[in-house]
Design a protein around this motif. Structure first.
Motif, short mmCIF file in Angstrom:
data_model
loop_
_atom_site.label_atom_id
_atom_site.label_comp_id
_atom_site.label_asym_id
_atom_site.label_seq_id
_atom_site.Cartn_x
_atom_site.Cartn_y
_atom_site.Cartn_z
N ALA A 24 0.82 -1.21 0.00
CA ALA A 24 0.00 0.00 0.00
C ALA A 24 0.85 1.26 0.00
CB ALA A 24 -0.93 0.00 1.21
N GLY A 25 2.18 1.10 0.05
CA GLY A 25 3.09 2.24 -0.01
C GLY A 25 3.27 2.99 1.29
N LEU A 26 2.93 2.38 2.42
CA LEU A 26 3.04 3.08 3.71
C LEU A 26 4.48 3.12 4.20
CD1 LEU A 26 -0.07 2.54 3.65
CD2 LEU A 26 0.05 2.40 6.15
N THR A 27 4.96 4.32 4.46
CA THR A 27 6.28 4.50 5.07
C THR A 27 6.15 4.37 6.59
OG1 THR A 27 5.99 6.89 5.35
CG2 THR A 27 6.90 6.12 3.24
N LYS A 28 7.29 4.41 7.26
CA LYS A 28 7.25 4.34 8.73
C LYS A 28 6.47 5.52 9.30
CE LYS A 28 8.87 1.89 12.24
NZ LYS A 28 8.79 0.41 12.32
N ASN A 29 6.67 6.70 8.74
CA ASN A 29 5.93 7.87 9.22
C ASN A 29 4.44 7.71 9.00
OD1 ASN A 29 8.17 9.26 10.17
ND2 ASN A 29 8.50 10.37 8.25
N ASN A 30 4.05 7.16 7.84
CA ASN A 30 2.64 6.89 7.58
C ASN A 30 2.06 5.95 8.63
OD1 ASN A 30 3.23 6.68 4.02
ND2 ASN A 30 2.50 8.44 5.17
N ILE A 31 2.84 4.92 8.96
CA ILE A 31 2.37 3.91 9.91
C ILE A 31 2.19 4.51 11.29
CG2 ILE A 31 3.10 1.80 11.11
CD1 ILE A 31 4.38 0.98 8.38
N ARG A 32 3.10 5.36 11.69
CA ARG A 32 2.96 6.02 13.00
C ARG A 32 1.75 6.97 12.99
NH1 ARG A 32 6.99 4.70 16.34
NH2 ARG A 32 9.02 4.10 15.51
N GLN A 33 1.59 7.68 11.90
CA GLN A 33 0.46 8.61 11.77
C GLN A 33 -0.87 7.87 11.87
OE1 GLN A 33 0.24 10.35 7.86
NE2 GLN A 33 -1.57 11.57 8.31
N LEU A 34 -1.00 6.76 11.13
CA LEU A 34 -2.24 6.00 11.14
C LEU A 34 -2.44 5.31 12.48
CD1 LEU A 34 -4.74 4.92 9.80
CD2 LEU A 34 -3.34 3.20 8.62
N SER A 35 -1.37 4.81 13.07
CA SER A 35 -1.48 4.16 14.39
C SER A 35 -1.99 5.13 15.45
CB SER A 35 -0.12 3.60 14.81
OG SER A 35 0.31 2.59 13.92
N LYS A 36 -1.50 6.36 15.39
CA LYS A 36 -1.96 7.38 16.34
C LYS A 36 -3.44 7.68 16.10
CE LYS A 36 -0.72 11.91 18.22
NZ LYS A 36 0.23 13.06 18.12
N HIS A 37 -3.82 7.77 14.84
CA HIS A 37 -5.22 8.04 14.48
C HIS A 37 -6.15 6.94 15.01
CE1 HIS A 37 -8.62 9.43 12.05
NE2 HIS A 37 -8.77 8.19 11.62
N LEU A 38 -5.64 5.71 15.03
CA LEU A 38 -6.43 4.57 15.49
C LEU A 38 -6.29 4.32 16.99
CD1 LEU A 38 -5.68 2.08 12.55
CD2 LEU A 38 -7.79 3.37 12.95
N ASN A 39 -5.60 5.24 17.67
CA ASN A 39 -5.41 5.15 19.13
C ASN A 39 -4.63 3.90 19.55
OD1 ASN A 39 -6.87 7.57 19.78
ND2 ASN A 39 -8.77 6.46 19.39
N LEU A 40 -3.69 3.48 18.73
CA LEU A 40 -2.83 2.37 19.10
C LEU A 40 -1.67 2.89 19.93
CD1 LEU A 40 -2.70 0.47 15.67
CD2 LEU A 40 -4.06 -0.12 17.69
N ASN A 41 -1.45 2.29 21.09
CA ASN A 41 -0.41 2.78 21.99
C ASN A 41 0.99 2.63 21.42
OD1 ASN A 41 -2.31 3.46 23.95
ND2 ASN A 41 -2.21 1.45 24.93
N THR A 42 1.11 1.84 20.38
CA THR A 42 2.43 1.59 19.78
C THR A 42 2.86 2.67 18.80
OG1 THR A 42 1.30 0.22 18.14
CG2 THR A 42 2.28 -0.92 20.02
N TRP A 43 2.03 3.69 18.58
CA TRP A 43 2.31 4.65 17.50
C TRP A 43 3.68 5.31 17.62
CZ3 TRP A 43 3.32 9.87 17.79
CH2 TRP A 43 3.08 10.49 19.03
N ASP A 44 4.15 5.52 18.87
CA ASP A 44 5.45 6.16 19.06
C ASP A 44 6.47 5.20 19.67
OD1 ASP A 44 4.30 5.99 21.57
OD2 ASP A 44 4.90 8.01 22.19
N LYS A 45 6.21 3.92 19.58
CA LYS A 45 7.11 2.92 20.15
C LYS A 45 8.44 2.90 19.38
CE LYS A 45 7.15 -1.99 21.46
NZ LYS A 45 6.37 -3.25 21.41
N PRO A 46 9.56 2.95 20.08
CA PRO A 46 10.85 2.90 19.38
C PRO A 46 11.02 1.58 18.63
CG PRO A 46 11.13 3.61 21.66
CD PRO A 46 9.73 3.11 21.54
#
Length: 275
Positions: free
Chosen positions: A154-176
């Motif tokens: 789907a072409g998602l970069t790491k930044n995209n994944i963090r952005q979408l994870s935050k939008h979905l309220n996933l606690n892992t969005w900023d996980k190192p």
């Protein structure tokens, strides 16, 4: 293509790839990528049709394994644990630049057998669009075993994944990022359970001192610590807390890398012919 996409567009792009499937296994480590993938797979196919599978091995820190169990439970996913025992493979122990390939083959062998036995039609993994630009020998195993990478497709970069994870309220969005412990051992130096334990215990100490984005690079008797460059002064002030523990773990020399933390620094030694 996805840099300016909205979270909903990112989500829809991944769903389009997963929707044609009846069911799937998700290779699940509990990291930011595989957590997002598991969430979307569950939303798309339903909990009855998704199985999260987590590999437990010496190269995975215990806290990370525990988090994978906890996250899977929170998402409402079925989960199974597998034991690849990659440390028993001489090809893995030798720690050549192809180490990751051999490890992935071990895991995908088990996942393929599991999928066949339990009648899952696909195996999904969390590779992303940035991975194709890095040195990732494991991607060859992904191709050979016909593993599907929805985030990457789907072409998602790491930044995209963090952005979408935050939008979905996933606690892992900023996980190192937490690559396996074997990445801390320079290529050509044999991987042993003892070295992996030393690294895990040392990094547990660094995390407890508020350096979550850090690495302990294992160079035999020498421990090379990487922390973000802006935190170099902070860690020097804590040297009296760090040195005794690392000495107890068996290190003779304790060094601080003045270049600071950088993901994949072990690959800096590779020549173009080795990649």
């Amino acid at each position: 293509m996805t840099s300016k996409a909205s979270p909903q567009q990112l989500y829809d792009n991944v769903q389009k790839i997963i929707k044609p499937l009846n069911n799937a296994i998700v290779a699940f480590s509990g990291g930011v990528d595989s957590t997002l993938l598991l969430k979307i797979a569950l939303d798309t196919l339903g909990p009855k049709n998704v199985l999260a599978v987590t590999a437990q091995s010496e190269s995975m820190p215990k806290f990370q394994f525990d988090q994978a169990i906890e996250i899977s439970t929170q998402l409402g996913s079925k989960q199974e644990i597998i034991f690849p025992h990659e440390i028993d493979d001489p090809n893995y122990q030798a720690n050549t630049p192809q180490r990751c390939y051999h490890c992935k083959c071990k895991i995908f062998d088990i996942l393929t057998s599991l999928a066949q036995a339990k009648h899952y039609e696909a195996i999904l993994c969390g590779d992303n669009a940035d991975d194709i630009h890095d040195y990732r020998p494991g991607l060859q195993a992904v191709k050979e075993y016909h593993i599907i990478s929805p985030l990457q497709k789907a072409g998602l970069t790491k930044n995209n994944i963090r952005q979408l994870s935050k939008h979905l309220n996933l606690n892992t969005w900023d996980k190192p990022a937490q690559p396996c412990l074997a990445t801390r051992i320079p290529y050509g130096q044999t991987i042993t359970p003892e070295k992996l334990q030393q690294i895990e215990q040392a990094e547990t100490l660094l995390n407890s001192l508020d350096f979550p984005e850090s690495r302990l690079r294992h160079h035999g008797q020498t421990a090379r610590i990487e922390v973000p460059a802006e935190k170099l002064n902070e860690i020097i002030k804590l040297r009296e807390k760090i040195i005794p523990t690392l000495k107890e773990l068996g290190f003779t020399y304790i060094t601080l890398d003045l270049q600071g933390f950088r993901s994949g620094s072990a690959d800096e030694t590779l020549t173009p012919n080795q990649k």
